[in-house]
Design an enzyme around this catalytic site. Structure first.
Site, mmCIF file in Angstrom:
data_model
loop_
_atom_site.group_PDB
_atom_site.id
_atom_site.type_symbol
_atom_site.label_atom_id
_atom_site.label_comp_id
_atom_site.label_asym_id
_atom_site.label_seq_id
_atom_site.Cartn_x
_atom_site.Cartn_y
_atom_site.Cartn_z
ATOM 1 N N GLY A 1 0.901 -1.163 -0.495
ATOM 2 C CA GLY A 1 -0.404 -0.214 0.054
ATOM 3 C C GLY A 1 1.078 1.218 -0.081
ATOM 4 O O GLY A 1 1.935 1.306 0.466
ATOM 5 N N LYS B 1 -0.678 4.863 -5.638
ATOM 6 C CA LYS B 1 -1.892 4.352 -6.382
ATOM 7 C C LYS B 1 -2.156 5.918 -7.037
ATOM 8 O O LYS B 1 -3.051 6.497 -8.221
ATOM 9 C CB LYS B 1 -2.499 3.915 -6.036
ATOM 10 C CG LYS B 1 -2.161 2.467 -5.715
ATOM 11 C CD LYS B 1 -2.704 1.158 -5.081
ATOM 12 C CE LYS B 1 -3.043 2.079 -3.849
ATOM 13 N NZ LYS B 1 -1.952 1.528 -2.831
ATOM 14 N N GLY C 1 -5.821 5.810 1.283
ATOM 15 C CA GLY C 1 -5.176 6.473 1.442
ATOM 16 C C GLY C 1 -4.958 7.594 0.409
ATOM 17 O O GLY C 1 -3.673 7.502 0.166
ATOM 18 N N THR D 1 -3.090 10.101 -1.806
ATOM 19 C CA THR D 1 -2.315 11.173 -2.195
ATOM 20 C C THR D 1 -2.167 12.073 -3.094
ATOM 21 O O THR D 1 -2.098 11.485 -4.417
ATOM 22 C CB THR D 1 -1.423 11.989 -1.589
ATOM 23 O OG1 THR D 1 -1.606 11.278 -0.038
ATOM 24 C CG2 THR D 1 -0.960 12.884 -1.190
ATOM 25 N N THR E 1 -6.646 0.037 10.310
ATOM 26 C CA THR E 1 -6.931 1.844 10.404
ATOM 27 C C THR E 1 -7.694 1.991 11.907
ATOM 28 O O THR E 1 -8.418 3.116 11.277
ATOM 29 C CB THR E 1 -7.783 2.217 9.490
ATOM 30 O OG1 THR E 1 -8.495 1.287 8.327
ATOM 31 C CG2 THR E 1 -6.661 1.836 8.513
ATOM 32 N N LEU F 1 11.566 7.502 -6.586
ATOM 33 C CA LEU F 1 13.042 7.513 -7.363
ATOM 34 C C LEU F 1 14.292 7.812 -6.511
ATOM 35 O O LEU F 1 14.415 7.931 -6.131
ATOM 36 C CB LEU F 1 12.880 7.118 -8.958
ATOM 37 C CG LEU F 1 14.720 6.713 -9.200
ATOM 38 C CD1 LEU F 1 14.580 5.408 -8.950
ATOM 39 C CD2 LEU F 1 14.544 6.971 -10.438
HETATM 40 P P1 GDP Z 1 -1.376 5.637 -2.130
HETATM 41 O O1 GDP Z 1 -2.258 5.065 -0.934
HETATM 42 O O2 GDP Z 1 -0.718 4.545 -2.880
HETATM 43 O O3 GDP Z 1 -2.312 5.923 -3.683
HETATM 44 O O4 GDP Z 1 -0.195 6.103 -1.803
HETATM 45 P P2 GDP Z 1 -0.443 7.528 -0.597
HETATM 46 O O5 GDP Z 1 -1.273 8.563 -1.052
HETATM 47 O O6 GDP Z 1 -0.710 7.306 0.746
HETATM 48 O O7 GDP Z 1 0.906 7.676 -0.305
HETATM 49 C C1 GDP Z 1 1.914 8.001 -1.421
HETATM 50 C C2 GDP Z 1 2.839 9.899 -0.813
HETATM 51 O O8 GDP Z 1 3.869 9.604 -1.921
HETATM 52 C C3 GDP Z 1 1.866 10.833 -0.913
HETATM 53 O O9 GDP Z 1 2.211 11.377 -0.248
HETATM 54 C C4 GDP Z 1 2.188 11.091 -2.994
HETATM 55 O O10 GDP Z 1 1.988 12.282 -2.457
HETATM 56 C C5 GDP Z 1 3.874 10.687 -2.992
HETATM 57 N N1 GDP Z 1 4.645 10.688 -3.921
HETATM 58 C C6 GDP Z 1 4.009 9.920 -4.922
HETATM 59 N N2 GDP Z 1 4.854 9.532 -6.023
HETATM 60 C C7 GDP Z 1 5.848 10.404 -5.155
HETATM 61 C C8 GDP Z 1 7.314 10.327 -6.039
HETATM 62 O O11 GDP Z 1 7.375 9.909 -7.520
HETATM 63 N N3 GDP Z 1 7.646 11.132 -4.586
HETATM 64 C C9 GDP Z 1 7.523 10.922 -4.034
HETATM 65 N N4 GDP Z 1 8.920 12.147 -3.438
HETATM 66 N N5 GDP Z 1 6.877 11.703 -3.330
HETATM 67 C C10 GDP Z 1 5.507 11.051 -4.242
HETATM 68 P P1 IMO Z 2 -3.497 2.409 0.547
HETATM 69 O O1 IMO Z 2 -4.699 2.722 -0.785
HETATM 70 C C1 IMO Z 2 -1.484 0.873 3.429
HETATM 71 C C2 IMO Z 2 -3.092 -1.692 6.314
HETATM 72 C C3 IMO Z 2 -3.599 -1.273 7.813
HETATM 73 C C4 IMO Z 2 -3.231 -2.628 8.399
HETATM 74 C C5 IMO Z 2 -3.970 -3.861 7.483
HETATM 75 C C6 IMO Z 2 -5.174 -3.653 7.910
HETATM 76 O O2 IMO Z 2 -3.271 3.787 1.106
HETATM 77 O O3 IMO Z 2 -2.608 2.307 0.174
HETATM 78 P P2 IMO Z 2 -8.083 -2.473 7.983
HETATM 79 O O4 IMO Z 2 -8.362 -1.193 8.009
HETATM 80 O O5 IMO Z 2 -7.492 -2.889 6.118
HETATM 81 O O6 IMO Z 2 -8.679 -3.621 8.082
HETATM 82 O O7 IMO Z 2 -5.792 -2.779 8.282
HETATM 83 O O8 IMO Z 2 -4.398 -3.163 6.228
HETATM 84 N N1 IMO Z 2 -3.993 -0.963 5.131
HETATM 85 C C7 IMO Z 2 -3.335 -0.138 4.519
HETATM 86 N N2 IMO Z 2 -1.779 -0.122 4.305
HETATM 87 N N3 IMO Z 2 -1.871 1.422 3.147
HETATM 88 C C8 IMO Z 2 -3.304 1.344 2.627
HETATM 89 O O9 IMO Z 2 -4.247 1.971 1.375
HETATM 90 C C9 IMO Z 2 -4.307 0.339 3.309
HETATM 91 N N4 IMO Z 2 -5.462 -0.201 4.293
HETATM 92 C C10 IMO Z 2 -5.004 -0.958 4.954
HETATM 93 O O10 IMO Z 2 -2.505 -0.826 8.349
HETATM 94 O O11 IMO Z 2 -1.908 -2.984 8.575
HETATM 95 MG MG MG Z 3 -2.490 5.464 1.250
#
Ligand code: GDP
Ligand code: IMO
Ligand code: MG
Length: 429
Positions: free
Chosen positions: A12, A16, A40, A42, A129, A331
């Site tokens: 995770g 994405k 979550g 971003t 969560t 990267l």
């Molecule tokens: P997701 O759950 O897969 O959508 O990822 P999140 O948004 O939870 O976490 C990824 C974090 O990395 C966010 O704060 C993004 O703004 C940041 N991010 C995404 N791509 C890049 C990248 O290429 N470089 C850096 N430094 N940050 C990135």
């Molecule tokens: P995104 O979409 C990272 C993790 C939780 C916990 C386990 C089970 O932002 O990548 P849950 O509340 O789903 O029953 O928790 O899964 N977890 C994630 N870790 N990114 C997420 O979503 C997650 N959604 C759940 O931390 O370990």
């Molecule tokens: Mg996330």
């Protein structure tokens, strides 16, 4: 022209949201198909940062968003998120967002049970969560869930609540937690109903029409393959299938319509919550990756555990999820490190293993076997073409491609939307 499914290839938070937002400019519809507001995602666009949990990331581009039947929906969280996005200037009227009428709801007893169970597990807690995701999926499989369409039928709601509360109040009482009063839950649901129902429809019909008229559909996964309830590091997983195949069942479309499967992976590795993490770094390099990568959970605020890129796991994710191309993100976080490591196998007892076995004992004791690569001095931050990358960075990416047996088709070099290098357009198949 293919559709595209974007899924996480690690644990995770691979980026994405950023990738879906970037690809959404080429799509007509963005569909969430599993998970809930445990996600979550971003998005950074200029001076605005959007944090989405339940809403499809394509909404920020003004695309049609669909929440499929495979998602578990907390109606209050949904309305709060819509209000939050609208306060940032993104309109979310019912013409922009459609919600599957057959999606299951997360109700107030679900987070209560989730937290009570986690507390009872003590040292063995999963680190969920706490948003009720697991209990909501359990109710769905147990055929007692309240679904979106039920909100239109007060009598159905009332009958279903009797069954639901019989079950959950018994459990909550057993955990020594306060129980729920039916009339209060029912009144709460009926008050929310009209606002939720305004978005509800049989989304499978709309998706079928979209498919037949050649509109491009982007499926937005949440969580990741190593958190998949079947293929992940069970029981330290979430409660849904996160692999691309779920995009079909979780939105009501045939598997042939899923199109290209794009896996997202960080150039290193992180995990929130408990569970095995063979390439975890508990030293100063791990802290440095966390600081530079800003590795704090979007949902939980918890510090993410950090480690080296684990090619064994990502290769496994490529195989079980049918990943055809990889988007490699962050990267830039590796800039300036003199040496990089990639996990290429595990030592488990006396054996060398090139996959992560299912047995919890083996997962917990798997020790990484590393290959060492040269780092780079220059900066990749904000790079928008291959030509801007230092030679060692290109080598690192090429080695990852070989090890995980999938081509890198997209590279991300900062949180900002446009700091992205396209190698091959996934919509071209
Ligand atoms: P997701 O759950 O897969 O959508 O990822 P999140 O948004 O939870 O976490 C990824 C974090 O990395 C966010 O704060 C993004 O703004 C940041 N991010 C995404 N791509 C890049 C990248 O290429 N470089 C850096 N430094 N940050 C990135
Ligand atoms: P995104 O979409 C990272 C993790 C939780 C916990 C386990 C089970 O932002 O990548 P849950 O509340 O789903 O029953 O928790 O899964 N977890 C994630 N870790 N990114 C997420 O979503 C997650 N959604 C759940 O931390 O370990
Ligand atoms: Mg996330």
């Amino acid at each position: 022209m293919a559709n595209v499914a974007v899924i996480g290839a690690q644990w995770g938070d691979e980026g994405k949201g950023k990738v879906v937002d970037w690809l959404a400019s080429r799509a007509d519809i963005v569909v969430r198909f599993q998970g809930g507001h445990n996600a979550g995602h971003t998005l950074v666009v200029g001076d605005q940062t959007y944090k989405l949990s339940l809403l499809p990331s394509g909404l920020v581009r003004g695309k049609l968003g669909i929440i499929g039947n495979g998602v578990v929906i907390d109606p209050e969280a949904l309305l709060a998120e819509i209000a939050r996005l609208e306060s940032q200037g993104v309109r979310v009227p019912p013409e922009r967002l459609r919600i599957a009428e057959n999606a299951a709801l997360i109700l107030p007893m679900h987070p209560a049970i989730d937290r009570a169970r986690e507390a009872a597990r003590g040292a063995l807690s999963i680190g969920t969560t706490g948003r009720g995701i697991g209990p909501a999926y359990e109710d769905k499989a147990a055929r007692r869930a309240i679904r979106v369409a039920d909100l239109a039928e007060p009598e159905t709601l009332s009958l279903k609540l009797d069954e639901l509360l019989r079950h959950h109040n018994t459990l909550l009482a057993g955990f020594g937690q306060p129980t729920f009063e039916k009339e209060a839950v029912l009144a709460g649901l009926l008050a929310l109903a009209p606002r939720i129902l305004a978005y509800a429809e049989p989304v499978w019909q709309r998706l079928d029409e979209a498919r037949r008229s050649g509109r491009r559909i982007l499926f937005e996964g949440a969580q990741a393959v190593m958190l998949d309830v079947d293929h992940g590091t069970y029981p330290y997983v979430t409660s849904s299938n996160t692999v691309a195949a779920m995009a079909a069942a979780g939105s009501g479309i045939g598997p042939a319509a899923i199109g290209t499967v794009l896996g997202i992976a960080k150039a290193y590795c992180t995990r929130v919550g408990a569970g095995p993490f063979p390439s975890e770094l508990t030293d100063s390099i791990g802290t440095m990756l966390g600081d530079r990568g800003n590795e704090f959970g979007t949902v939980t605020g918890r510090r993410r555990r950090c480690g080296w890129f684990d090619a064994v796991l990502v290769r496994q994710a490529v195989k079980v999820a049918g990943i055809q191309g990889l988007a490699l993100t962050k990267l830039d976080v590796l800039d300036g490190l003199s040496e990089l490591r990639i996990c290429v196998a595990y030592r488990i007892g006396a054996d060398e293993c090139r996959y992560l076995p299912a047995a919890p004992g083996a997962q917990a004791t798997a020790r990484p076997i590393y290959e060492s690569l040269e780092g780079w001095n220059g900066s990749t931050r904000g790079a928008r073409s291959w030509a801007d990358l230092p030679a060692s960075a290109v080598k690192y990416v090429r080695r990852i491609e070989e090890l995980v047996e999938a081509p890198v088709t997209l590279l991300s070099t900062s949180p900002e939307r446009d700091d992205t290098i396209l190698v091959r357009d996934p919509f071209e198949g």
